[in-house]
Design a protein around this motif. Sequence first.
Motif, PDB file in Angstrom:
ATOM      1  N   UNK A   1       0.831  -1.206   0.000  1.00  0.00           N
ATOM      2  CA  UNK A   1       0.000   0.000   0.000  1.00  0.00           C
ATOM      3  C   UNK A   1       0.865   1.255   0.000  1.00  0.00           C
ATOM      4  N   UNK A   2       1.892   1.236   0.812  1.00  0.00           N
ATOM      5  CA  UNK A   2       2.782   2.388   0.911  1.00  0.00           C
ATOM      6  C   UNK A   2       3.486   2.639  -0.419  1.00  0.00           C
TER       7      UNK A   2
ATOM      8  N   UNK B   1       3.795   5.525  -5.820  1.00  0.00           N
ATOM      9  CA  UNK B   1       3.757   5.475  -7.286  1.00  0.00           C
ATOM     10  C   UNK B   1       2.627   6.359  -7.819  1.00  0.00           C
ATOM     11  N   UNK B   2       1.483   6.305  -7.172  1.00  0.00           N
ATOM     12  CA  UNK B   2       0.350   7.110  -7.619  1.00  0.00           C
ATOM     13  C   UNK B   2       0.604   8.599  -7.474  1.00  0.00           C
ATOM     14  N   UNK B   3       1.486   8.954  -6.572  1.00  0.00           N
ATOM     15  CA  UNK B   3       1.868  10.358  -6.415  1.00  0.00           C
ATOM     16  C   UNK B   3       3.028  10.715  -7.334  1.00  0.00           C
ATOM     17  N   UNK B   4       3.287   9.799  -8.277  1.00  0.00           N
ATOM     18  CA  UNK B   4       4.299   9.993  -9.321  1.00  0.00           C
ATOM     19  C   UNK B   4       5.704  10.193  -8.735  1.00  0.00           C
ATOM     20  N   UNK B   5       5.973   9.425  -7.696  1.00  0.00           N
ATOM     21  CA  UNK B   5       7.299   9.454  -7.106  1.00  0.00           C
ATOM     22  C   UNK B   5       8.022   8.155  -7.424  1.00  0.00           C
TER      23      UNK B   5
ATOM     24  N   UNK C   1      11.385   6.066  -1.961  1.00  0.00           N
ATOM     25  CA  UNK C   1      10.594   5.632  -0.805  1.00  0.00           C
ATOM     26  C   UNK C   1      11.433   5.788   0.457  1.00  0.00           C
ATOM     27  N   UNK C   2      10.951   6.543   1.449  1.00  0.00           N
ATOM     28  CA  UNK C   2      11.730   6.776   2.670  1.00  0.00           C
ATOM     29  C   UNK C   2      11.780   5.542   3.561  1.00  0.00           C
ATOM     30  N   UNK C   3      12.970   5.029   3.773  1.00  0.00           N
ATOM     31  CA  UNK C   3      13.148   3.795   4.525  1.00  0.00           C
ATOM     32  C   UNK C   3      12.648   3.928   5.962  1.00  0.00           C
TER      33      UNK C   3
ATOM     34  N   UNK D   1       7.007  -4.880  -3.217  1.00  0.00           N
ATOM     35  CA  UNK D   1       6.390  -5.711  -4.264  1.00  0.00           C
ATOM     36  C   UNK D   1       7.168  -5.557  -5.563  1.00  0.00           C
ATOM     37  N   UNK D   2       7.230  -6.621  -6.346  1.00  0.00           N
ATOM     38  CA  UNK D   2       8.022  -6.612  -7.572  1.00  0.00           C
ATOM     39  C   UNK D   2       7.216  -6.101  -8.761  1.00  0.00           C
TER      40      UNK D   2
END
Length: 334
Positions: free
Chosen positions: A220-221, A226-230, A235-237, A275-276
């Motif tokens: 989900x995260x 991805x949906x926020x086009x980032x 992704x902040x660890x 997720x891959x």
Amino acid sequence: MKLLNAAGFLVLVPTLTPALDPLTTSLFMGGAAAVWQLFFPGSWFRCSILECCSMRDTLNISVLKMDLEQKVFGQHLARHIVLRALSANVHSRRPKKPLVMSFHGWTGTGKSFVSSIIAENLYQPDIPRRRFVHHFSTVLHFPHASHVHLYKEQLQNWIRGNVSACPRSLFIFSEMDQMPHGLIDSIMPFLGYRKEMNGVYYGRAIFLFLNNAGGDKITEFALDYWRRQKRREEIPLKELQSLIPAEIFNNKNSGFFHSQLIQKNLIDYFVPFLPLEYKHVRECVREELRLGGHLEDEDLMTEIALAMTDYPSEERLYSSKGCKTVASRVILSV
């Protein structure tokens, strides 16, 4: 002489039995663990009898880094944590506590594969790894929730005896999401900040927990990012890591449900496996073709990767099975 032979047999138990089901060896482990206290780590007697694990660390971080980069796809966060954690651990002469890492993510994302790479790199090739790598499958070793009290005692004896035999022992617990509640808390005494416990030093042992629980939250995260086009690499660890403990602590489908290991902060690293995506599955197909001695087939790689990229149903961004069924699909297609 007979007494010496008998003692020698008990000394051998922790290293001869890891390939067996812990349930069948628990009666031996209590006596073996006690006998082990008579033989201090690194003694000539122990090493000559056991071909014991190296008292110096043989893990080459550069080689491990290369293995992870070449063989594990789409898991830059997991690679980063594992390398940093192991590097810090092996460069410490006497770690204050065992290294404890919990791997979380969907099936097929590489949790078991990374644990096997760690095991392969941890010991010298000429040492039988099965003596020092102990893999617990929840379904196989702890199938009955009603036997938790028995499992707790057996598990403690198993760990105590094997760490006595080899301080640098590796314990891998798979299918943690199916482990009976409360069972994993039985190993809590071995994971804390202690110089020794009953004459045994546990600071060089390594514990890995493999868990599908938390995988949905991680997905989900990543999907929201991805949906926020980032970019995936952005992704902040720290933010992702902070989500996992609360998720598995309150999840009844988790071996860490209300676990003291989390309450007492005994898990050093929560390792997220993302997720891959299509490109990662494609690399898995390429690697499977190479391992099978087949030429690269661009059309086949595209076909399999597209078929396996199925989540969410509209975007079809991720593979819900990761690379889990790639090998069987390749076999049917070549």
